[in-house]
Design a protein around this motif. Structure first.
Motif, PDB file in Angstrom:
ATOM      1  N   UNK A  92       0.910  -1.497  -0.010  1.00  0.00           N
ATOM      2  CA  UNK A  92       0.415  -0.045   0.054  1.00  0.00           C
ATOM      3  C   UNK A  92       0.687   1.368   0.015  1.00  0.00           C
ATOM      4  N   UNK A  93       1.327   1.193   0.282  1.00  0.00           N
ATOM      5  CA  UNK A  93       2.775   2.869   0.922  1.00  0.00           C
ATOM      6  C   UNK A  93       3.650   3.008  -0.254  1.00  0.00           C
ATOM      7  N   UNK A  94       4.357   1.895  -0.635  1.00  0.00           N
ATOM      8  CA  UNK A  94       4.366   2.152  -2.245  1.00  0.00           C
ATOM      9  C   UNK A  94       3.772   1.872  -3.247  1.00  0.00           C
ATOM     10  N   UNK A  95       2.991   1.720  -3.227  1.00  0.00           N
ATOM     11  CA  UNK A  95       1.589   2.212  -4.022  1.00  0.00           C
ATOM     12  C   UNK A  95       1.103   3.387  -4.152  1.00  0.00           C
ATOM     13  N   UNK A  96       0.551   4.544  -3.329  1.00  0.00           N
ATOM     14  CA  UNK A  96       0.796   5.639  -2.333  1.00  0.00           C
ATOM     15  C   UNK A  96       2.187   6.493  -3.603  1.00  0.00           C
ATOM     16  N   UNK A  97       3.340   6.329  -2.800  1.00  0.00           N
ATOM     17  CA  UNK A  97       4.651   6.316  -3.572  1.00  0.00           C
ATOM     18  C   UNK A  97       4.896   6.638  -5.284  1.00  0.00           C
ATOM     19  N   UNK A  98       4.242   5.601  -5.786  1.00  0.00           N
ATOM     20  CA  UNK A  98       3.686   6.049  -7.223  1.00  0.00           C
ATOM     21  C   UNK A  98       2.813   6.228  -7.763  1.00  0.00           C
ATOM     22  N   UNK A  99       2.268   6.954  -6.620  1.00  0.00           N
ATOM     23  CA  UNK A  99       1.147   7.997  -7.444  1.00  0.00           C
ATOM     24  C   UNK A  99       0.014   7.305  -7.485  1.00  0.00           C
ATOM     25  N   UNK A 100       0.170   6.447  -7.218  1.00  0.00           N
ATOM     26  CA  UNK A 100      -1.919   5.291  -7.343  1.00  0.00           C
ATOM     27  C   UNK A 100      -2.575   5.475  -6.171  1.00  0.00           C
ATOM     28  N   UNK A 101      -3.408   5.286  -6.148  1.00  0.00           N
ATOM     29  CA  UNK A 101      -4.604   5.272  -4.969  1.00  0.00           C
ATOM     30  C   UNK A 101      -4.754   4.133  -4.512  1.00  0.00           C
ATOM     31  N   UNK A 102      -5.323   4.127  -2.698  1.00  0.00           N
ATOM     32  CA  UNK A 102      -5.171   2.572  -2.648  1.00  0.00           C
ATOM     33  C   UNK A 102      -5.950   2.423  -1.836  1.00  0.00           C
TER      34      UNK A 102
END
Ligand code: NDP
Length: 332
Positions: free
Chosen positions: A162-172
């Motif tokens: 989840x945190x990497x998803x946010x770092x890459x600009x995604x909605x999680x």
């Protein structure tokens, strides 16, 4: 005396404390070419359940009345091995559930406490961090603006996905098993939304509401009914890294779920299972990236640390009850 934990029975369904046996022996002495290791941190992991069955898999089954093994951080308390391994060094390896054990150094890697706390090498900078990073980036192929759903979201792998998803600009959006974990995911780990699968009366509907633009990536840690509910919400060209299936590990019969082919076909989706070691050659670069993110506070590490050698089996059983937040580790 040295304490040792053996697998005494193959669990049927959910494992119990009766499947484990404690024995003692004299603390061994390191001979020439050997080191004596003192266990410091023991990783308990869902995949160990599979090794308790007498069936062929990607790792061989544990033998009955032999010590269970998992990833362990140990201190070298005696060294008769010249060169690399010195007394006082810390190492990581797939080791026996013993307080003390002898090794010839094969398969061990040194870990540096001054670089990162020792326990992180079992989690965020170890197997579970690598699984999250490589499963998401190599199979999930996230692009900024896309929606990621992750199940088992508050666990060792899920919190990092989840945190990497946010770092890459995604909605999680995370799926997890308690209201406390829902709050934790949103406040501490910056998930956009989180859903409690245990209290949700219509999970499919709750996921649809949380993902108004559909789902581009489903990082599956649990399988079963939760994944069935997610799959009915995926977008065209969705990517589905199949990382784990903990909801099915204790099943004694193969469950029949919805037939997935029509969904995968009509959505032109890609569903791909993986074992983290599939990406072995990418480990050094992945560890480098995770270390940078951790040092720069872009990643938050969470661990549930249980105290005491005698509590290793219970800590393992508690994974199936959702008693952990982040990586479950036993400190000796
Ligand atoms: P976790 O830290 O996520 O711990 C397990 C969590 O699973 C529990 O906290 C619980 O959380 C949840 N859970 C337990 N039983 C169920 C159930 N019946 N239904 C739904 N959720 C359940 O473990 P890891 O992060 O180490 O592993 C997550 C998954 O990834 C596992 O399936 C594991 O086998 C897999 N894995 C795969 C790897 C690979 O190479 N492919 C490598 C590492 C892990 P809750 O409170 O939310 O229910």
């Amino acid at each position: 005396m040295n304490k040792i934990i053996l697998l005494s029975k193959r669990p049927v369904g959910k494992p119990t404390l009766g499947d484990f046996k404690f024995i003692t022996e004299e603390i061994p002495v390191a001979k020439d070419g050997e080191i004596l290791l003192k266990t410091i941190y023991v990783s308990v992991d869902p995949y160990l359940r599979g090794r308790m069955n007498d069936s062929k898999s990607y790792v061989p089954p544990f033998e009955l009345n032999k010590p269970i093994q998992s990833s362990i951080i140990a201190e070298i308390v005696e060294s008769n091995l010249s060169g690399f391994f010195r007394k006082g060094d810390f190492v990581i390896g797939n080791l026996d559930w013993k307080e003390y054990q002898i090794s010839n150094g094969k398969g061990l890697k040194k870990v540096d406490e001054s670089e990162s706390p020792l326990s992180t090498y079992l989690g965020i900078l170890g197997m579970t961090g690598l699984t999250a990073y490589l499963g998401l980036t190599e199979i999930g192929l996230p692009k900024a603006g896309e929606t990621i759903v992750v199940s088992g979201a508050a666990g060792a792998v899920g919190t990092v996905v989840g945190q990497i998803g946010k770092l890459l600009g995604c909605k999680v959006v995370g799926i997890t098993g308690s209201d406390e974990k829902v709050e934790l995911l949103k406040s501490k780990f910056r998930f956009d939304q989180a859903i409690n699968y245990k209290t949700s009366t219509d999970l499919k509907e709750a996921i649809s509401k949380a993902c108004p633009n559909g789902i581009d990536i489903y990082f599956d840690n649990v399988g079963g009914d939760i994944s069935d509910a997610v799959l009915s919400n995926i977008n065209k060209y969705a990517r589905l890294p199949v990382c784990g299936a903990i909801s099915l590990y204790n099943d004694t019969e193969i469950a029949l779920g919805p037939r997935l082919q029509p969904i995968i076909l009509t959505k032109s989706a890609t569903m791909r299972g993986f074992i983290v070691s599939d990406f072995y050659e990418k480990f050094p670069a992945a560890i480098k990236q995770l270390t940078i993110w951790l040092k720069e506070d872009h990643l938050t590490n969470t661990e549930t640390i249980i105290d005491g050698f005698n509590n290793i089996p219970q800590a393992f059983l508690d994974l199936f009850e959702g008693k952990n937040e982040g990586k479950m580790i036993v400190k000796i």
